[in-house]
Write a protein that holds these residues in place. Structure first.
Motif, PDB file in Angstrom:
ATOM      1  N   ARG A  18       0.835  -1.205   0.000  1.00 28.95           N
ATOM      2  CA  ARG A  18       0.000   0.000   0.000  1.00 28.95           C
ATOM      3  C   ARG A  18       0.872   1.259   0.000  1.00 28.95           C
ATOM      4  NH1 ARG A  18      -5.274   0.969   1.967  1.00 28.95           N
ATOM      5  NH2 ARG A  18      -5.310  -1.104   2.918  1.00 28.95           N
ATOM      6  N   SER A  19       1.916   1.259   0.833  1.00 28.13           N
ATOM      7  CA  SER A  19       2.812   2.410   0.897  1.00 28.13           C
ATOM      8  C   SER A  19       3.519   2.639  -0.436  1.00 28.13           C
ATOM      9  CB  SER A  19       3.839   2.208   2.010  1.00 28.13           C
ATOM     10  OG  SER A  19       4.789   3.253   2.029  1.00 28.13           O
ATOM     11  N   GLU A  33       1.711   0.963 -16.626  1.00 31.17           N
ATOM     12  CA  GLU A  33       0.936  -0.074 -15.960  1.00 31.17           C
ATOM     13  C   GLU A  33       1.706  -0.582 -14.745  1.00 31.17           C
ATOM     14  OE1 GLU A  33       0.298  -3.552 -18.385  1.00 31.17           O
ATOM     15  OE2 GLU A  33       2.438  -3.798 -18.846  1.00 31.17           O
ATOM     16  N   ILE A  34       0.974  -1.056 -13.756  1.00 30.20           N
ATOM     17  CA  ILE A  34       1.560  -1.671 -12.565  1.00 30.20           C
ATOM     18  C   ILE A  34       0.905  -3.033 -12.391  1.00 30.20           C
ATOM     19  CG2 ILE A  34       1.897  -1.502 -10.068  1.00 30.20           C
ATOM     20  CD1 ILE A  34       1.660   1.540 -10.338  1.00 30.20           C
ATOM     21  N   ILE A  35       1.748  -4.048 -12.227  1.00 24.99           N
ATOM     22  CA  ILE A  35       1.277  -5.418 -12.080  1.00 24.99           C
ATOM     23  C   ILE A  35       1.791  -5.956 -10.747  1.00 24.99           C
ATOM     24  CG2 ILE A  35       1.293  -7.759 -13.045  1.00 24.99           C
ATOM     25  CD1 ILE A  35       2.018  -6.414 -15.774  1.00 24.99           C
ATOM     26  N   VAL A  36       0.882  -6.347  -9.870  1.00 24.97           N
ATOM     27  CA  VAL A  36       1.233  -6.955  -8.592  1.00 24.97           C
ATOM     28  C   VAL A  36       0.983  -8.455  -8.708  1.00 24.97           C
ATOM     29  CG1 VAL A  36       0.693  -7.116  -6.135  1.00 24.97           C
ATOM     30  CG2 VAL A  36       0.699  -4.879  -7.284  1.00 24.97           C
ATOM     31  N   VAL A  37       2.027  -9.245  -8.464  1.00 19.88           N
ATOM     32  CA  VAL A  37       1.914 -10.702  -8.560  1.00 19.88           C
ATOM     33  C   VAL A  37       1.934 -11.263  -7.142  1.00 19.88           C
ATOM     34  CG1 VAL A  37       2.746 -12.771  -9.705  1.00 19.88           C
ATOM     35  CG2 VAL A  37       3.211 -10.537 -10.722  1.00 19.88           C
ATOM     36  N   ASP A  38       0.800 -11.761  -6.724  1.00 16.69           N
ATOM     37  CA  ASP A  38       0.564 -12.133  -5.327  1.00 16.69           C
ATOM     38  C   ASP A  38       0.822 -13.620  -5.103  1.00 16.69           C
ATOM     39  OD1 ASP A  38      -0.294 -12.323  -2.739  1.00 16.69           O
ATOM     40  OD2 ASP A  38      -2.399 -11.912  -3.158  1.00 16.69           O
ATOM     41  N   LEU A  44      -6.922  -9.367   0.748  1.00 15.96           N
ATOM     42  CA  LEU A  44      -6.525  -8.008   1.110  1.00 15.96           C
ATOM     43  C   LEU A  44      -5.646  -7.404   0.037  1.00 15.96           C
ATOM     44  CD1 LEU A  44      -6.357  -5.619   3.015  1.00 15.96           C
ATOM     45  CD2 LEU A  44      -4.540  -6.823   4.279  1.00 15.96           C
ATOM     46  N   CYS A  45      -4.690  -8.178  -0.466  1.00 20.89           N
ATOM     47  CA  CYS A  45      -3.822  -7.689  -1.539  1.00 20.89           C
ATOM     48  C   CYS A  45      -4.649  -7.332  -2.769  1.00 20.89           C
ATOM     49  CB  CYS A  45      -2.776  -8.749  -1.882  1.00 20.89           C
ATOM     50  SG  CYS A  45      -1.587  -8.242  -3.141  1.00 20.89           S
ATOM     51  N   GLN A  46      -5.613  -8.171  -3.082  1.00 18.87           N
ATOM     52  CA  GLN A  46      -6.471  -7.910  -4.232  1.00 18.87           C
ATOM     53  C   GLN A  46      -7.275  -6.631  -4.047  1.00 18.87           C
ATOM     54  OE1 GLN A  46      -9.023 -11.204  -5.199  1.00 18.87           O
ATOM     55  NE2 GLN A  46      -9.485 -10.426  -7.231  1.00 18.87           N
ATOM     56  N   ARG A  47      -7.778  -6.390  -2.822  1.00 14.74           N
ATOM     57  CA  ARG A  47      -8.547  -5.173  -2.557  1.00 14.74           C
ATOM     58  C   ARG A  47      -7.676  -3.931  -2.684  1.00 14.74           C
ATOM     59  NH1 ARG A  47     -10.807  -8.221   1.756  1.00 14.74           N
ATOM     60  NH2 ARG A  47      -9.626  -7.000   3.289  1.00 14.74           N
ATOM     61  N   ILE A  48      -6.433  -4.025  -2.179  1.00 12.27           N
ATOM     62  CA  ILE A  48      -5.511  -2.882  -2.274  1.00 12.27           C
ATOM     63  C   ILE A  48      -5.223  -2.557  -3.741  1.00 12.27           C
ATOM     64  CG2 ILE A  48      -3.136  -2.126  -1.840  1.00 12.27           C
ATOM     65  CD1 ILE A  48      -3.327  -3.666   0.837  1.00 12.27           C
ATOM     66  N   CYS A  49      -5.016  -3.583  -4.534  1.00 13.78           N
ATOM     67  CA  CYS A  49      -4.757  -3.367  -5.961  1.00 13.78           C
ATOM     68  C   CYS A  49      -5.964  -2.733  -6.648  1.00 13.78           C
ATOM     69  CB  CYS A  49      -4.395  -4.688  -6.638  1.00 13.78           C
ATOM     70  SG  CYS A  49      -2.787  -5.341  -6.133  1.00 13.78           S
ATOM     71  N   SER A  50      -7.158  -3.178  -6.261  1.00 16.32           N
ATOM     72  CA  SER A  50      -8.373  -2.591  -6.822  1.00 16.32           C
ATOM     73  C   SER A  50      -8.501  -1.128  -6.424  1.00 16.32           C
ATOM     74  CB  SER A  50      -9.582  -3.388  -6.337  1.00 16.32           C
ATOM     75  OG  SER A  50     -10.782  -2.826  -6.810  1.00 16.32           O
ATOM     76  N   LEU A  51      -8.150  -0.808  -5.174  1.00 14.92           N
ATOM     77  CA  LEU A  51      -8.224   0.563  -4.684  1.00 14.92           C
ATOM     78  C   LEU A  51      -7.334   1.489  -5.499  1.00 14.92           C
ATOM     79  CD1 LEU A  51      -9.124   2.629  -2.471  1.00 14.92           C
ATOM     80  CD2 LEU A  51      -7.143   1.847  -1.140  1.00 14.92           C
ATOM     81  N   PHE A  52      -6.128   1.015  -5.828  1.00 14.63           N
ATOM     82  CA  PHE A  52      -5.168   1.842  -6.559  1.00 14.63           C
ATOM     83  C   PHE A  52      -5.269   1.652  -8.075  1.00 14.63           C
ATOM     84  CE2 PHE A  52      -3.308   1.901  -2.336  1.00 14.63           C
ATOM     85  CZ  PHE A  52      -2.857   3.210  -2.234  1.00 14.63           C
ATOM     86  N   LYS A  53      -6.222   0.817  -8.500  1.00 14.20           N
ATOM     87  CA  LYS A  53      -6.459   0.594  -9.927  1.00 14.20           C
ATOM     88  C   LYS A  53      -5.229   0.037 -10.636  1.00 14.20           C
ATOM     89  CE  LYS A  53     -10.157   4.037 -10.383  1.00 14.20           C
ATOM     90  NZ  LYS A  53     -10.318   4.233  -8.922  1.00 14.20           N
ATOM     91  N   VAL A  54      -4.592  -0.936  -9.985  1.00 17.25           N
ATOM     92  CA  VAL A  54      -3.464  -1.634 -10.606  1.00 17.25           C
ATOM     93  C   VAL A  54      -3.862  -3.094 -10.815  1.00 17.25           C
ATOM     94  CG1 VAL A  54      -1.839  -0.071  -9.498  1.00 17.25           C
ATOM     95  CG2 VAL A  54      -2.314  -2.285  -8.445  1.00 17.25           C
ATOM     96  N   ARG A  55      -3.138  -3.767 -11.656  1.00 17.16           N
ATOM     97  CA  ARG A  55      -3.493  -5.148 -12.015  1.00 17.16           C
ATOM     98  C   ARG A  55      -3.005  -6.119 -10.953  1.00 17.16           C
ATOM     99  NH1 ARG A  55      -2.831  -7.840 -18.030  1.00 17.16           N
ATOM    100  NH2 ARG A  55      -3.933  -9.782 -17.563  1.00 17.16           N
ATOM    101  N   TRP A  56      -3.887  -6.994 -10.504  1.00 17.24           N
ATOM    102  CA  TRP A  56      -3.551  -8.032  -9.528  1.00 17.24           C
ATOM    103  C   TRP A  56      -3.513  -9.364 -10.238  1.00 17.24           C
ATOM    104  CZ3 TRP A  56      -6.399 -12.350  -7.821  1.00 17.24           C
ATOM    105  CH2 TRP A  56      -5.902 -12.990  -6.668  1.00 17.24           C
ATOM    106  N   LEU A  57      -2.453 -10.127 -10.001  1.00 17.99           N
ATOM    107  CA  LEU A  57      -2.285 -11.431 -10.637  1.00 17.99           C
ATOM    108  C   LEU A  57      -1.973 -12.460  -9.565  1.00 17.99           C
ATOM    109  CD1 LEU A  57      -2.035 -13.043 -13.324  1.00 17.99           C
ATOM    110  CD2 LEU A  57       0.407 -12.460 -13.307  1.00 17.99           C
ATOM    111  N   ALA A  58      -2.765 -13.510  -9.488  1.00 18.06           N
ATOM    112  CA  ALA A  58      -2.514 -14.596  -8.532  1.00 18.06           C
ATOM    113  C   ALA A  58      -1.394 -15.477  -9.065  1.00 18.06           C
ATOM    114  CB  ALA A  58      -3.786 -15.412  -8.322  1.00 18.06           C
TER     115      ALA A  58
END
Length: 239
Positions: A18-19, A33-38, A44-58
């Protein structure tokens, strides 16, 4: 104008993530683009990514090399920038990377500095890390960046949990200029504070020496996990 894809591997580091995302939102220059690979498939990680409008990938598994490869496989930017979740960035990071690419580098890494609170061992270890990068390989917490075409040309990260950046950096140096920037990236010192500055440094160097001597990443990962399980070594990280 170069387009940057930022790839962030995450594993139960949601608050640090988040920081970092807040920092990226406040930097004058923006990533394409920003891609977070979880690695934990965390809601929670998915919600944070949604909040910042970045792509979340499991990722499906907690293996940093696999996570980085997965992120890079879908990234579309001209430049791939790999960041750990617990770093603090300079406001001119994009400017420094663009200048390096303009000067015919295919990629590079940032100068390692410990973030606050800074204790006296930091002033000893930081120059030592600079020497290690000159004679050896910079690690992933130094914000490695590389042209996307060059990344795929050299085969990307190794699918390992440890030392996954070594083949990438070695391959990049064989095909072009892979340079160290004067611009700093600030690494959270909390794990050095928890484990002890010299104890952590010693165990990191032992792992690196064993890797250089041919011990497989799989075997090192098992030792790494054993260190993490020890009360004195809550989480060993590359130095």
């Amino acid at each position: 104008m170069l387009k940057f894809s930022i790839i962030i591997p995450c594993y139960h580091d949601e608050e640090k993530l988040r920081s970092l995302l807040e920092q990226l939102c406040n930097i004058p220059d923006k990533a394409w683009e920003i891609i977070v690979v979880d690695g934990a498939d965390s809601e929670l990680c998915q919600r944070i990514c949604s909040l910042f409008k970045v792509r979340w990938l499991a990722a499906g598994q907690a293996c940093r090399g696999q996570q980085l490869l997965a992120g890079a496989s879908i990234a579309q930017g001209d430049v791939l920038w790999f960041l750990h979740a617990d770093v603090r960035l300079s406001s001119t990071s994009f400017v420094a990377m663009r200048q390096a690419i303009h000067n015919n580098a295919i990629g590079g890494f940032f100068r390692f500095r410990f973030d606050k609170p800074r204790h006296w061992p930091a002033f000893v270890l930081e120059p030592a890390i600079m020497l290690r990068c000159f004679f050896g390989v910079p690690y992933g917490d130094q914000g490695l960046f590389i042209l996307r075409a060059s990344y795929h040309e050299v085969g990307g990260h190794a699918p390992w949990s440890l030392f996954e950046e070594v083949p990438l950096v070695q391959g990049a140096r064989q095909i072009g200029k892979f340079i160290g920037l004067r611009e700093s990236i600030f690494v959270n010192p909390r794990r050095w504070l928890q484990d002890g500055w010299w104890r952590r440094t010693w165990h990191n160097r032992i792992l690196a020496l064993q890797f250089a001597c041919g011990v497989t990443p799989k075997a090192l990962a098992a030792r790494y996990q054993a260190m993490k399980a020890s009360p004195k070594h809550s989480h060993i990280k590359h130095l």
